[in-house]
Design an enzyme around this catalytic site. Structure first.
Site, PDB file in Angstrom:
ATOM      1  CG  ASN A 127      10.947 -36.278   1.463  1.00  0.00           C
ATOM      2  OD1 ASN A 127      11.282 -37.443   1.656  1.00  0.00           O
ATOM      3  ND2 ASN A 127       9.687 -35.905   1.390  1.00  0.00           N
ATOM      4  CB  THR A 153      -0.302 -26.931  -2.616  1.00  0.00           C
ATOM      5  OG1 THR A 153      -0.892 -25.877  -1.880  1.00  0.00           O
ATOM      6  CG2 THR A 153       1.066 -26.471  -3.083  1.00  0.00           C
ATOM      7  CB  SER A 189       6.386 -21.893   2.404  1.00  0.00           C
ATOM      8  OG  SER A 189       5.840 -23.070   1.826  1.00  0.00           O
ATOM      9  CE1 TYR A 191       3.989 -29.151   0.863  1.00  0.00           C
ATOM     10  CE2 TYR A 191       2.838 -27.053   1.021  1.00  0.00           C
ATOM     11  CZ  TYR A 191       2.842 -28.392   0.716  1.00  0.00           C
ATOM     12  OH  TYR A 191       1.705 -28.981   0.239  1.00  0.00           O
ATOM     13  CG  HIS A 192       3.123 -23.467  -0.469  1.00  0.00           C
ATOM     14  ND1 HIS A 192       3.270 -23.106   0.848  1.00  0.00           N
ATOM     15  CD2 HIS A 192       1.845 -23.891  -0.592  1.00  0.00           C
ATOM     16  CE1 HIS A 192       2.112 -23.282   1.491  1.00  0.00           C
ATOM     17  NE2 HIS A 192       1.233 -23.766   0.636  1.00  0.00           N
ATOM     18  CE  LYS A 195       3.139 -30.733  -2.056  1.00  0.00           C
ATOM     19  NZ  LYS A 195       2.597 -32.087  -2.055  1.00  0.00           N
ATOM     20  NE  ARG A 335       1.756 -19.635   7.679  1.00  0.00           N
ATOM     21  CZ  ARG A 335       1.230 -20.741   7.206  1.00  0.00           C
ATOM     22  NH1 ARG A 335       0.931 -20.828   5.920  1.00  0.00           N
ATOM     23  NH2 ARG A 335       0.967 -21.757   7.988  1.00  0.00           N
TER      24      ARG A 335
HETATM   25  N1  USQ Z   1      -3.305 -19.133   9.373  1.00  0.00           N
HETATM   26  C1  USQ Z   1      -3.882 -18.342  10.358  1.00  0.00           C
HETATM   27  N2  USQ Z   1      -3.892 -18.830  11.629  1.00  0.00           N
HETATM   28  C2  USQ Z   1      -3.371 -20.038  11.981  1.00  0.00           C
HETATM   29  C3  USQ Z   1      -2.803 -20.847  10.963  1.00  0.00           C
HETATM   30  C4  USQ Z   1      -2.787 -20.347   9.677  1.00  0.00           C
HETATM   31  O1  USQ Z   1      -4.375 -17.234  10.098  1.00  0.00           O
HETATM   32  O2  USQ Z   1      -3.420 -20.404  13.157  1.00  0.00           O
HETATM   33  C5  USQ Z   1      -3.296 -18.642   7.977  1.00  0.00           C
HETATM   34  C6  USQ Z   1      -1.939 -18.672   7.292  1.00  0.00           C
HETATM   35  O3  USQ Z   1      -1.173 -17.523   7.586  1.00  0.00           O
HETATM   36  C7  USQ Z   1      -2.357 -18.784   5.827  1.00  0.00           C
HETATM   37  C8  USQ Z   1      -3.644 -19.605   5.880  1.00  0.00           C
HETATM   38  O4  USQ Z   1      -4.085 -19.546   7.226  1.00  0.00           O
HETATM   39  O5  USQ Z   1      -2.659 -17.525   5.320  1.00  0.00           O
HETATM   40  C9  USQ Z   1      -3.465 -21.053   5.486  1.00  0.00           C
HETATM   41  O6  USQ Z   1      -2.510 -21.629   6.330  1.00  0.00           O
HETATM   42  P1  USQ Z   1      -2.541 -23.202   6.686  1.00  0.00           P
HETATM   43  O7  USQ Z   1      -1.500 -23.446   7.736  1.00  0.00           O
HETATM   44  O8  USQ Z   1      -3.915 -23.649   6.946  1.00  0.00           O
HETATM   45  O9  USQ Z   1      -2.143 -23.842   5.295  1.00  0.00           O
HETATM   46  P2  USQ Z   1      -0.781 -23.819   4.488  1.00  0.00           P
HETATM   47  O10 USQ Z   1       0.413 -23.553   5.327  1.00  0.00           O
HETATM   48  O11 USQ Z   1      -0.972 -22.935   3.303  1.00  0.00           O
HETATM   49  O12 USQ Z   1      -0.662 -25.330   4.031  1.00  0.00           O
HETATM   50  C10 USQ Z   1      -1.771 -26.233   4.061  1.00  0.00           C
HETATM   51  C11 USQ Z   1      -1.196 -27.637   4.036  1.00  0.00           C
HETATM   52  C12 USQ Z   1      -0.403 -27.824   2.770  1.00  0.00           C
HETATM   53  C13 USQ Z   1      -1.291 -27.510   1.578  1.00  0.00           C
HETATM   54  C14 USQ Z   1      -1.873 -26.112   1.700  1.00  0.00           C
HETATM   55  C15 USQ Z   1      -2.873 -25.770   0.641  1.00  0.00           C
HETATM   56  O13 USQ Z   1      -0.380 -27.849   5.188  1.00  0.00           O
HETATM   57  O14 USQ Z   1       0.105 -29.146   2.723  1.00  0.00           O
HETATM   58  O15 USQ Z   1      -0.535 -27.599   0.409  1.00  0.00           O
HETATM   59  O16 USQ Z   1      -2.579 -26.011   2.943  1.00  0.00           O
HETATM   60  S1  USQ Z   1      -2.818 -24.050   0.205  1.00  0.00           S
HETATM   61  O17 USQ Z   1      -2.887 -23.233   1.406  1.00  0.00           O
HETATM   62  O18 USQ Z   1      -3.917 -23.770  -0.701  1.00  0.00           O
HETATM   63  O19 USQ Z   1      -1.534 -23.836  -0.434  1.00  0.00           O
END
Ligand code: USQ
Length: 395
Positions: A127, A153, A189, A191-192, A195, A335
């Site tokens: 996708n 991202t 991931s 997903y990442h 990008k 993760r």
């Molecule tokens: N995390 C926690 N507790 C939670 C959820 C997440 O500690 O309940 C941690 C994760 O392990 C990670 C961090 O928070 O270390 C960020 O996780 P996230 O779920 O907030 O974000 P992520 O999966 O990285 O993805 C989100 C968006 C994605 C975007 C990305 C930006 O869903 O579309 O690309 O943020 S970034 O994180 O900078 O890559």
């Protein structure tokens, strides 16, 4: 390329206009007097339901949204229900709209969803990568200098030991010889990784055909309000389940429901966070100030760096002052990621465009989210089971 001066309007097509960012950007651009069209296949609505969840605040369907915008803002977008992986459908919309800029959000955006199993990984790969390739070809074939604003991202870089540059290329020595290579990426991931692949494809298209692009490396976004969302009929979706919610939004829901905040592992994971309002303001600035025709402009889009443990402390503090009994728990990290690491990121483009006024303190934003969510406590409670993370990186 149309260079905008304040007060000019432009035509913008938003791919993924029904999503968390797509809908508020539609509102922001309409409010600024731009002509906006949107295309979406409504995948996120279905995929969130697939994991047993829903938006934490009720949202209208796409047609209802168009009507609400007309009624409340006095202008509305043209909406196309369609899929960017269908090249003919995308080409048709682009040749009909003849946009000055296309904003591309129409990708599967959840890291956990991409890690569920081989079917979800393959869907995310095809996708996201096919959609971007289709967009590149549709813009090239249109023969017009349309700016492609692509949502990437910060996670493309991973958490390297070097300071993350705001650049596509870097000089380096390999086997004793200097060369210029693309900045090393190490995503966390499937997903990442899509990008990262998109960035390579955009860079290649820029070299080949001079496709003008802004490639945004954005950190996790939080919040459910912008200055344009003045009525619940204009709400954007707000996800909080283990697969679709981002960390601070999830903590806020957990606080409202009296569940312990779910810090993954040690909680030293640092990311570049920004509010929904900041994200809209940054996107507006980038759209109204395009790069030179034929330019490729990478942008690191975030406001401030925080660890996920610090964010939990903020929610505990703010929630406590609002009378909520907030507890924090360090759960086993679902993760594979570093839990203590260096993280320093260069940011020049957005500050040079005026993105330096800190609109609100993060604790004020957290208070607003908690206040906005309080009336929906029973709705959130019905989806309590979907909150704990269920998708493990290691099977
Ligand atoms: N995390 C926690 N507790 C939670 C959820 C997440 O500690 O309940 C941690 C994760 O392990 C990670 C961090 O928070 O270390 C960020 O996780 P996230 O779920 O907030 O974000 P992520 O999966 O990285 O993805 C989100 C968006 C994605 C975007 C990305 C930006 O869903 O579309 O690309 O943020 S970034 O994180 O900078 O890559």
């Amino acid at each position: 390329m149309l260079q905008l001066v304040p007060g000019d309007s432009t035509k913008v097509l938003i791919l993924g206009s029904d999503g968390y960012l797509g809908w508020p950007l539609t509102l922001r651009l309409l409010a600024r007097g731009h002509e906006v069209s949107g295309m979406d296949n409504l995948f996120t609505r279905r995929a969130v339901a697939e994991v047993g969840s829903t938006s934490g605040v009720p949202i209208l369907g796409p047609e209802g949204r168009v009507r609400a915008a007309k009624e409340l803002l006095g202008s509305s977008p043209t909406f196309y229900r369609g899929d960017v992986t269908n090249y003919k459908a995308l080409e048709k919309v682009i040749s009909k709209e003849r946009p000055d800029a296309v904003v591309h959000f129409a990708e599967q955006r959840s890291a956990p969803y991409s890690m569920i199993d081989e079917r979800h990984a393959a869907y995310t790969m095809s996708n996201n990568i096919v959609g971007t390739i289709n967009l590149i070809y549709a813009v090239m074939k249109s023969g017009r200098d349309t700016q492609v604003v692509k949502m990437g991202t910060m996670g493309e870089f991973g958490t390297p030991n070097f300071d993350i540059p705001e650049a596509a290329w870097v000089d380096t020595k390999i086997n004793g010889k200097m060369d210029t290579i693309t900045v090393p990426k190490w995503a966390g991931s499937w997903y990442h990784w899509t990008k990262v692949h998109d960035t390579n494809n955009l860079l290649f298209a820029n070299r080949l055909w001079g496709i003008t692009s802004t490639d945004i490396m954005q950190g996790p976004v939080y919040g459910l309000r912008t200055t344009d969302i003045t009525d619940p009929r204009l709400f954007t979706r707000f996800d909080f389940d283990g697969d679709w919610g981002t960390v601070l939004n999830r903590y806020c829901v957990e606080a409202v429901l009296g569940m312990p905040l779910t810090v993954h592992g040690k909680g030293g994971q640092v990311r570049g966070f920004l509010s929904l309002e900041d994200s809209m303001e940054a996107l507006r600035l980038l759209l109204e100030n395009p790069p030179e025709p034929g330019g490729y402009r990478p942008v690191n889009q975030f406001r401030e760096l925080y660890s996920v443990a610090e964010l939990a402390d903020f929610v505990k503090d703010v929630g406590g002052r609002m009378g909520l009994d907030v507890k924090i728990t360090n759960i086993k990290n679902p993760r594979v990621e570093k839990e203590q690491h260096h993280y320093k990121v260069e940011s020049k483009v957005l500050p040079s465009l005026g993105f330096n006024r800190l609109k609100k303190n993060i604790k004020d934003e957290i208070r607003l989210i908690l206040e906005d969510l309080a009336p929906y406590k029973s709705r959130l409670g019905r989806y309590r089971k979907a909150i704990m993370p269920r998708t493990l990186w290691k099977k």
